[in-house]
Design a protein around this motif. Structure first.
Motif, mmCIF file in Angstrom:
data_model
loop_
_atom_site.group_PDB
_atom_site.id
_atom_site.type_symbol
_atom_site.label_atom_id
_atom_site.label_comp_id
_atom_site.label_asym_id
_atom_site.label_seq_id
_atom_site.Cartn_x
_atom_site.Cartn_y
_atom_site.Cartn_z
ATOM 1 N N GLY A 90 0.580 -1.119 0.897
ATOM 2 C CA GLY A 90 0.016 -0.001 -0.028
ATOM 3 C C GLY A 90 1.127 1.207 -0.253
ATOM 4 O O GLY A 90 0.338 2.085 -0.647
ATOM 5 N N PHE A 91 1.737 1.366 0.890
ATOM 6 C CA PHE A 91 2.951 2.525 1.008
ATOM 7 C C PHE A 91 3.204 2.330 -0.417
ATOM 8 O O PHE A 91 3.790 4.018 -1.232
ATOM 9 C CB PHE A 91 3.914 2.200 2.352
ATOM 10 C CG PHE A 91 4.938 3.166 2.117
ATOM 11 C CD1 PHE A 91 4.236 4.015 3.337
ATOM 12 C CD2 PHE A 91 6.542 3.081 1.834
ATOM 13 C CE1 PHE A 91 5.778 5.269 2.682
ATOM 14 C CE2 PHE A 91 7.192 3.955 1.715
ATOM 15 C CZ PHE A 91 7.046 5.134 2.494
ATOM 16 N N LEU A 92 4.087 1.532 -1.332
ATOM 17 C CA LEU A 92 4.575 1.769 -2.406
ATOM 18 C C LEU A 92 3.251 2.250 -3.292
ATOM 19 O O LEU A 92 3.606 3.179 -4.434
ATOM 20 C CB LEU A 92 5.289 0.548 -2.974
ATOM 21 C CG LEU A 92 6.531 0.231 -2.143
ATOM 22 C CD1 LEU A 92 6.963 -1.127 -2.306
ATOM 23 C CD2 LEU A 92 7.931 1.162 -1.923
ATOM 24 N N ILE A 93 2.839 1.611 -3.925
ATOM 25 C CA ILE A 93 1.587 2.633 -4.816
ATOM 26 C C ILE A 93 0.524 3.465 -4.739
ATOM 27 O O ILE A 93 0.805 4.272 -4.805
ATOM 28 C CB ILE A 93 0.310 1.811 -4.300
ATOM 29 C CG1 ILE A 93 0.580 -0.171 -4.505
ATOM 30 C CG2 ILE A 93 -0.923 1.368 -5.268
ATOM 31 C CD1 ILE A 93 -0.445 -1.210 -4.502
ATOM 32 N N GLY A 94 1.115 3.588 -2.988
ATOM 33 C CA GLY A 94 0.365 5.685 -2.652
ATOM 34 C C GLY A 94 1.314 6.383 -2.911
ATOM 35 O O GLY A 94 1.083 7.247 -3.709
ATOM 36 N N THR A 95 2.546 6.014 -2.817
ATOM 37 C CA THR A 95 3.638 7.066 -2.897
ATOM 38 C C THR A 95 3.908 6.846 -4.264
ATOM 39 O O THR A 95 3.609 8.195 -5.292
ATOM 40 C CB THR A 95 5.013 6.357 -2.785
ATOM 41 O OG1 THR A 95 4.648 6.189 -1.185
ATOM 42 C CG2 THR A 95 5.930 7.362 -3.002
ATOM 43 N N ALA A 96 3.685 5.511 -4.974
ATOM 44 C CA ALA A 96 3.584 5.926 -6.767
ATOM 45 C C ALA A 96 2.795 6.588 -7.868
ATOM 46 O O ALA A 96 3.064 6.766 -8.977
ATOM 47 C CB ALA A 96 4.452 4.008 -7.148
ATOM 48 N N VAL A 97 1.674 6.682 -6.852
ATOM 49 C CA VAL A 97 0.797 7.906 -7.179
ATOM 50 C C VAL A 97 1.107 9.121 -6.980
ATOM 51 O O VAL A 97 0.371 9.943 -7.895
ATOM 52 C CB VAL A 97 -0.481 7.042 -7.138
ATOM 53 C CG1 VAL A 97 -1.991 8.343 -7.520
ATOM 54 C CG2 VAL A 97 -0.655 5.863 -7.549
ATOM 55 N N ALA A 98 1.455 9.627 -6.065
ATOM 56 C CA ALA A 98 1.258 10.600 -4.915
ATOM 57 C C ALA A 98 2.183 11.352 -5.814
ATOM 58 O O ALA A 98 1.750 12.180 -6.228
ATOM 59 C CB ALA A 98 1.210 11.012 -3.628
ATOM 60 N N VAL A 99 3.622 10.853 -5.639
ATOM 61 C CA VAL A 99 4.560 11.638 -6.367
ATOM 62 C C VAL A 99 4.282 12.339 -8.023
ATOM 63 O O VAL A 99 4.571 13.621 -7.959
ATOM 64 C CB VAL A 99 6.108 11.001 -6.754
ATOM 65 C CG1 VAL A 99 7.044 11.991 -6.778
ATOM 66 C CG2 VAL A 99 6.566 10.646 -4.762
ATOM 67 N N PRO A 100 3.618 11.179 -8.811
ATOM 68 C CA PRO A 100 3.441 12.102 -10.177
ATOM 69 C C PRO A 100 2.661 12.664 -10.375
ATOM 70 O O PRO A 100 2.685 14.580 -10.794
ATOM 71 C CB PRO A 100 3.300 10.393 -10.542
ATOM 72 C CG PRO A 100 4.295 10.031 -10.489
ATOM 73 C CD PRO A 100 4.081 10.147 -8.821
ATOM 74 N N LEU A 101 1.582 12.656 -9.656
ATOM 75 C CA LEU A 101 0.252 13.504 -9.227
ATOM 76 C C LEU A 101 0.898 15.017 -8.806
ATOM 77 O O LEU A 101 0.386 16.067 -9.273
ATOM 78 C CB LEU A 101 -1.168 13.228 -8.535
ATOM 79 C CG LEU A 101 -1.728 13.787 -8.595
ATOM 80 C CD1 LEU A 101 -2.627 13.690 -10.141
ATOM 81 C CD2 LEU A 101 -2.979 12.751 -7.297
ATOM 82 N N ALA A 102 1.551 15.079 -8.181
ATOM 83 C CA ALA A 102 2.063 15.831 -7.328
ATOM 84 C C ALA A 102 2.602 17.300 -8.350
ATOM 85 O O ALA A 102 2.491 18.457 -7.872
ATOM 86 C CB ALA A 102 2.918 15.718 -6.021
ATOM 87 N N VAL A 103 3.415 16.453 -8.502
ATOM 88 C CA VAL A 103 4.780 17.035 -10.141
ATOM 89 C C VAL A 103 3.612 17.724 -10.701
ATOM 90 O O VAL A 103 3.750 18.721 -11.202
ATOM 91 C CB VAL A 103 5.925 16.035 -10.591
ATOM 92 C CG1 VAL A 103 6.566 17.111 -11.765
ATOM 93 C CG2 VAL A 103 6.316 15.996 -9.586
ATOM 94 N N LEU A 104 2.603 17.173 -11.558
ATOM 95 C CA LEU A 104 1.388 17.471 -12.363
ATOM 96 C C LEU A 104 0.800 18.764 -11.647
ATOM 97 O O LEU A 104 0.920 19.960 -12.826
ATOM 98 C CB LEU A 104 0.816 16.337 -12.657
ATOM 99 C CG LEU A 104 -0.307 16.599 -13.339
ATOM 100 C CD1 LEU A 104 0.077 17.406 -14.773
ATOM 101 C CD2 LEU A 104 -0.891 15.412 -14.191
ATOM 102 N N LEU A 105 0.131 18.140 -10.699
ATOM 103 C CA LEU A 105 -0.134 19.192 -9.888
ATOM 104 C C LEU A 105 -0.186 20.505 -9.813
ATOM 105 O O LEU A 105 -0.081 21.740 -9.507
ATOM 106 C CB LEU A 105 -1.382 19.055 -8.511
ATOM 107 C CG LEU A 105 -2.810 18.029 -9.434
ATOM 108 C CD1 LEU A 105 -3.188 17.633 -8.414
ATOM 109 C CD2 LEU A 105 -3.048 18.574 -10.424
ATOM 110 N N GLY A 106 1.259 20.718 -8.859
ATOM 111 C CA GLY A 106 2.209 21.307 -8.298
ATOM 112 C C GLY A 106 2.821 21.980 -9.400
ATOM 113 O O GLY A 106 3.047 24.081 -9.692
ATOM 114 N N THR A 107 2.787 21.451 -10.671
ATOM 115 C CA THR A 107 2.774 22.337 -12.057
ATOM 116 C C THR A 107 2.444 23.356 -12.668
ATOM 117 O O THR A 107 2.280 23.936 -13.499
ATOM 118 C CB THR A 107 4.773 21.999 -12.802
ATOM 119 O OG1 THR A 107 3.787 20.892 -13.245
ATOM 120 C CG2 THR A 107 6.005 21.396 -11.820
ATOM 121 N N ASN A 108 1.020 22.588 -12.726
ATOM 122 C CA ASN A 108 -0.073 23.368 -13.134
ATOM 123 C C ASN A 108 -1.184 24.260 -12.311
ATOM 124 O O ASN A 108 -1.852 23.201 -11.337
ATOM 125 C CB ASN A 108 -0.360 22.332 -13.729
ATOM 126 C CG ASN A 108 -1.820 22.529 -14.751
ATOM 127 O OD1 ASN A 108 -2.656 23.147 -14.679
ATOM 128 N ND2 ASN A 108 -1.471 22.470 -16.562
#
Length: 271
Positions: A90-108
């Motif tokens: 769960g930790f790996l899945i949550g992190t794998a989704v969270a980091v790319p989404l944070a980059v996408l939304l943080g830059t837009n």
């Protein structure tokens, strides 16, 4: 101009003094920890003998016997493996989704403003409230525990990571664009290295909560895991066994937090 030079012979004594002070400081900290633990055990034993019935607070020596029995028989390791598997997945899945989404939304910013209310709504829902729903959907196996751990890890890692993206100085990204860099170059060369510390802090913060998510799922419905041990001890009103299970949970959580701390030391940008 004359430059001041430190004689090589002076550096070694200074380094020795620093190492000695560091060693003394660590020894003092560990001594204080041991003293606190001993006082806690003595107070606990006094409490259960003189103040409150053992039924309500357990017996520290009985807890020790249970832990020794669990470890000696190997009984506890199957349950630790089950809970750790759910937590890590769960930790790996949550992190794998969270980091790319944070980059996408943080830059837009515009996209972030659209999605932000939905993320806050999801974050505000108590995860224990969705545990029964996940068990209905996915059954009594490992899957609902993994999903619950992933949901908890996702939100904690996402919020710390998106803060890291927003902390990147605009001047740095403008310079990359000025020299012909692309959006991918900015993300790979500027944003990700800058947000490493926030990501690791998010991992350190989220793992114990991901562990909580897996255990919540086990408490509600499971035949394995540390949460199952807690539920089983609760069903027989065995306070000492409940405390023993809680101690194992704390040891597992502290072990993984220590591993993440070591990872932070190895990453150059976090030093």
């Amino acid at each position: 101009m004359h430059t001041l030079e430190t004689p090589a012979g002076v550096v070694k004594p200074v380094n020795r003094k620093r190492r000695r002070r560091l060693h003394q400081s660590r020894r003092a900290v560990w001594t204080a920890r041991i003293v606190v633990l001993v006082l806690f055990l003595v107070g606990w034993d006094f409490l259960r003998r003189e103040v409150v019935a053992e039924f309500f607070v357990g017996n520290p020596w009985r807890v020790w016997d249970i832990l020794v029995d669990w470890v000696g028989s190997g009984f506890i390791f199957d349950h630790i493996g089950y809970t750790v598997s759910a937590t890590v997945l769960g930790f790996l899945i949550g992190t794998a989704v969270a980091v790319p989404l944070a980059v996408l939304l943080g830059t837009n910013r515009h996209l972030y403003r659209v999605v932000d209310p939905f993320l806050n709504a999801g974050y505000s829902v108590p995860k224990i409230a969705i545990a029964p729903l996940l068990i209905i959907w996915f059954g009594l196996g490992l899957t609902p525990k993994v999903v619950l751990a992933a949901a908890i890890a996702f939100f904690l890692v996402f919020h710390t990571s998106v803060a890291g993206v927003r902390d990147v100085e605009k001047d740095l990204t403008d310079q990359v664009y000025l020299f012909g860099g692309t959006r991918w170059t900015v993300v790979w060369r500027v944003i990700l290295p800058t947000m490493v510390l926030q990501i690791l802090n998010g991992l350190r913060l989220s793992f114990p909560y991901a562990l909580h998510g897996a255990i919540i799922g086990e408490l509600i419905a499971s035949h394995n895991g540390l949460g199952y041990l807690l539920a089983s001890a609760r069903g027989t009103y065995n306070m000492s066994a409940m405390i023993a299970a809680l101690i194992v949970i704390m040891i597992v959580a502290l072990t993984f937090v220590a591993l993440i701390d070591l990872l932070q030391r190895w990453v150059p940008s976090t030093r």
